[in-house]
Every structure is written in structure tokens, then in C-alpha cells.
Design an enzyme around this catalytic site. Structure first.
Site, PDB file in Angstrom:
ATOM      1  CE1 TYR A   1      -6.750  -8.325  -3.537  1.00 29.65           C
ATOM      2  CE2 TYR A   1      -6.411 -10.037  -2.235  1.00 29.65           C
ATOM      3  CZ  TYR A   1      -6.633  -8.678  -2.457  1.00 29.65           C
ATOM      4  OH  TYR A   1      -7.199  -8.004  -1.279  1.00 29.65           O
TER       5      TYR A   1
ATOM      6  CG  ASP B   1       1.158 -13.187  -1.889  1.00 31.73           C
ATOM      7  OD1 ASP B   1       1.220 -13.944  -0.773  1.00 31.73           O
ATOM      8  OD2 ASP B   1       0.490 -12.446  -2.252  1.00 31.73           O
TER       9      ASP B   1
ATOM     10  CE  LYS C   1      -4.972 -16.209   3.125  1.00 31.08           C
ATOM     11  NZ  LYS C   1      -6.399 -15.876   3.231  1.00 31.08           N
TER      12      LYS C   1
END
Length: 437
Positions: free
Chosen positions: A153, A248, A276
Site C-alpha cells: 500500500y 516506499d 512517520k
């Protein structure tokens, strides 16, 4: 009462009331789908505050937290260094819509710690980071086709919300209403960890492919690391065909190692998406990589990208504080050892109860699978796991003061604040949970 099972010692009336109220004003009662507990059943909890490795809900129930805001809270909740940095910045203002010295400092730090990143652009979310990296790759190569992997994702970008087609070489089909098929017609979807499928695709279409985007450690089909040769082959194919390799690392960057997953496996991507940890828990993202590619971004180049709140002083302050802490000697070794001990304890409890159970781990990131397989490396293995057992396990753990991701398909995270007391609470809960299965 929310989240009730026969041995639930907790009352969660306030969470239940808030969820009822939320559904009157917020679609589904949540601002991100996984929070709705649809994957496990029951009523979602509403949290009031965090302390170190613990979350406290609106009914004052305490839980050992293995979600950590989905990864960024690697130091735990309310770490003094992060809170202090935020308080200092708050005294100077929330934001300016203009450049700051702190943006230069954090960009310098990122480039120093991640050798593949020669230039970096700050944004406000992981989705924005991956979307911008793909646009940049297309602009740089003057190609349109993108390769992604099943089970990975990369945010809710239209062209990446795809499900696999009828074969390994077919283009993806939209995986969400509202996504035109024309967008996903430019996206190839391959099985994660399938080296031969990747070779076959590049043999037939390599010169049309702008980029590969991949989670170097998949964290959105639970947690699945790459098999030997998978990332290496990816790097070789992209180099051979002039395609851009995008890692990613929104989830893994500074989480599994100081240099991210790319430092663990020794692979140098052309572009990297981050998020994050670099915001210390605040909304943030970044993308960066090779200077010649990054120079194609406006205002220097013709690939447009902009963001009014990019480089938020608050996010940068918190991120810099976080990055300073994780550079201390032995930080990742201790984090990994704590995670390993926790997983060893879970496997022992499962073995004693006769429950098929296996785990994956890289650093402080982990995955747990109700499966008899010795190792989980593929999407189809993840989907074959016993989801019903996970649902029961989740609720017994929750009812015994342990908060896990409310889905069988999400990774877990340990923080530096987790210690023996937290492990003891986790093992006591796990003994009851596995016995109940």
C-alpha cells in the site's frame, strides 16, 4: 459496553458513546477506515492520552501499545525530548508558510543518514510523498507505466489503488470506487517476492516502465520481508531498462534501522518516500533521492509539486528531536532485542496451547500470523491465515490490557519505551488469548 467478551474486565462505555456520536457526523464514525474495527468486530476504542509504551482510553483503561500511531512513535508516547522540542517551537509560532532554518537542518540530517538521498523535499503525508515520487519518476523518464506489488500500500493515490489483474502481466483494475480505470491502466501489479514474474514483465515491457514502487519490507499485508534476490533483481532490472526504483519507506524509514530498510538489505534506490518517524508523530512526509532526478522538481525543473504547510515547524522540530534520540549508540540493537524477546514469548505461548502461529521481524517491526507455515513470504500465504482466530485473539488481548492493530493485515511496532513490565503484561494476556483458541 464496548468490546465485550466473556472475560472482559474493562468497561468502555465512554468509547461506545463517542462512537455512536461520531457516526452522526463522520462517515463510518472514523477518520481512517482501519480505526472502525471492521476487521475484528466490536466497537473501536477512543483514546485520551499516551504514556511511554501505554495508551489510556476514555474510560481510563490502560493498554500496552503495539501500534505506536502505525510506526512513528519509536520512542513511545510523550517522550520528553520530543515534547520539549514542540513546546519550544510553540513559543515561536505554529507555522509561517515560508522557509525556516530547521527545514535545512532536518534535510541535512536525512541526507546524512540515508546515503541514497542526495536531495530531499518535505511534504505533509506519506500519500503525498509517494504520489510526488511517482510523478517525478514519470517526468524524469518521460514514461507512464508504473509497477507495484500485490499487498503493498502506498497511500490513497488513484493510480495505486489497484488490485491484481487476471495474470501476472496484466494491468491492474481499480480497487476503489471513484478511481477511473484509465488511471490504473498505467499500473502493472505483480506478486510480492516473485522474482520470475518481475523478470518476465520487464522482458516484455521494460522500456515502457517509468518506475517500480515497492515497500522494501511490506507492512500493509501484515509484515512480510523480501526474500533473497527480490530487491537485488529489482535494482538490476531498473538499471538495465532506465526505470526509476522507488522505495516506499514511509513505514520502514528510520524504523527498522537508522538508514531504513535499504541499509538493512544493501540496496540503493533512486528515490525514497519517507514519513512517520521524521515527524516525531506529527503529520509529515518526504521524498528524496538522486540529485539529477530531484533537480527535475519545480522550481528547478518542470515537474510540479507544492505544499502550503510542507516543512511545518512543529513537525520538523519533533522530527529532529526524534532523529537525535535514535542515533544514540545501541538504540536499534536494544529495540530489536526487545521485539525478539516479545515474539519468542508469543510463539512459546502458542506452542503450549497447540495453536499454529508464526512471526516475522525486522528490528522493532513485526508480524504475527495464525498459520502452520514455517515462514510467510507471499501475499497468498497471508490471505490463507486464520483470520477468525486472529479476531478472537485480538479481543482477548485487548480485554487484558494489550492493544494490537485491529486487523490481521497490519504490522506491529515495539518502541524504546517497552520494557520488562510491558512484556510481562503481554505474555500474561497472550497465555489467556491462545488458551481461548
Amino acid at each position: 459496553m464496548a468490546n465485550t467478551t466473556p472475560d472482559n474486565p474493562h468497561a468502555s462505555e465512554r468509547s461506545a458513546t463517542l462512537f455512536d456520536e461520531a457516526q452522526q457526523f463522520i462517515p463510518g464514525g472514523v477518520n481512517s477506515p482501519v480505526r472502525a474495527f471492521r476487521g475484528v468486530g466490536g466497537t473501536p476504542l477512543f483514546f485520551n492520552h499516551g504514556e511511554g509504551a501505554w495508551l489510556i482510553d476514555e474510560d481510563n483503561n490502560r493498554y500496552v501499545d503495539y501500534v505506536g500511531a502505525w510506526g512513528p512513535l519509536i520512542l513511545g508516547h510523550c517522550h520528553p525530548a520530543v515534547i520539549g522540542a514542540l513546546q519550544e517551537q510553540l513559543s515561536r509560532g505554529l507555522g509561517y508558510g515560508a522557509s525556516t532554518a530547521a527545514e535545512v537542518d532536518i534535510a541535512r540530517t536525512i541526507c546524512k543518514l540515508v546515503p541514497s538521498i542526495e536531495r530531499v523535499r518535505l511534504v505533509t503525508s506519506g500519500t503525498e510523498a509517494t504520489m510526488s515520487a511517482i510523478r517525478l519518476a514519470r517526468g524524469y523518464t518521460r514514461r507512464d507505466k508504473v509497477v507495484k506489488f500485490e499487498g503493498c500500500y502506498h497511500g490513497h493515490v488513484d493510480g495505486l489503488l489497484v488490485k491484481a489483474g487476471s495474470g501476472a502481466l496484466t494491468l491492474g483494475e481499480p480497487d476503489s470506487l471513484g478511481v477511473p480505470k484509465a488511471y490504473t491502466d498505467l499500473t502493472y501489479v505483480l506478486p510480492y517476492n516473485d522474482i520470475e514474474a518481475m523478470k518476465a514483465l520487464f522482458k516484455e515491457h521494460g522500456d515502457e516502465i517509468a518506475c517500480i514502487i515497492v515497500e522494501p519490507i511490506a507492512g500493509n499485508m501484515n509484515m512480510v520481508p523480501p526474500v533473497p534476490g527480490f530487491l537485488e533483481t529489482m535494482r538490476e532490472l531498473c538499471t538495465e531498462h532506465g526505470s526509476v526504483l522507488i522505495f516506499d519507506e514511509v513505514m520502514t524509514g528510520f524504523r527498522v534501522a537508522l538508514g531504513g530498510a535499504q541499509s538493512v538489505y544493501g540496496i540503493k534506490p533512486d528515490l525514497t518516500a519517507l514519513g512517520k518517524v521524521i515527524g516525531g508523530g506529527l503529520p509529515v512526509g518526504a521524498f528524496g533521492g538522486r540529485k539529477d532526478i530531484m533537480d527535475c522538481i519545480a522550481p528547478q525543473g518542470g515537474v510540479y509539486q507544492a505544499g502550503t504547510l510542507s516543512g511545518s515547524p512543529l513537525a520538523v522540530a519533533a522530527g529532529q528531536a526524534m532523529l537525535r534520540e535514535i542515533q544514540k549508540p545501541g538504540f536499534y540493537e536494544e529495540l530489536g532485542a526487545t521485539t525478539e524477546a516479545m515474539l519468542a514469548g508469543l510463539k512459546e505461548q502458542a506452542r503450549a496451547a497447540g495453536i499454529p502461529f508464526t512471526t516475522n521481524q525486522v528490528g522493532g517491526m513485526f508480524g504475527c500470523f495464525f498459520s502452520g507455515e514455517d515462514s510467510i513470504t507471499r501475499f497468498d500465504q497471508v490471505m490463507a491465515c486464520n483470520v477468525e482466530q486472529f479476531r478472537k485473539y485480538f479481543h482477548v488481548m485487548l480485554n487484558n490490557n494489550v492493544y494490537l492493530a485491529p486487523s490481521a493485515f497490519e504490522a506491529g511496532f515495539v518502541s524504546a519505551a517497552h520494557g520488562q513490565a510491558e512484556l510481562d503484561t503481554t505474555m500474561a494476556a497472550a497465555k489467556k488469548a491462545f488458551a481461548s483458541l
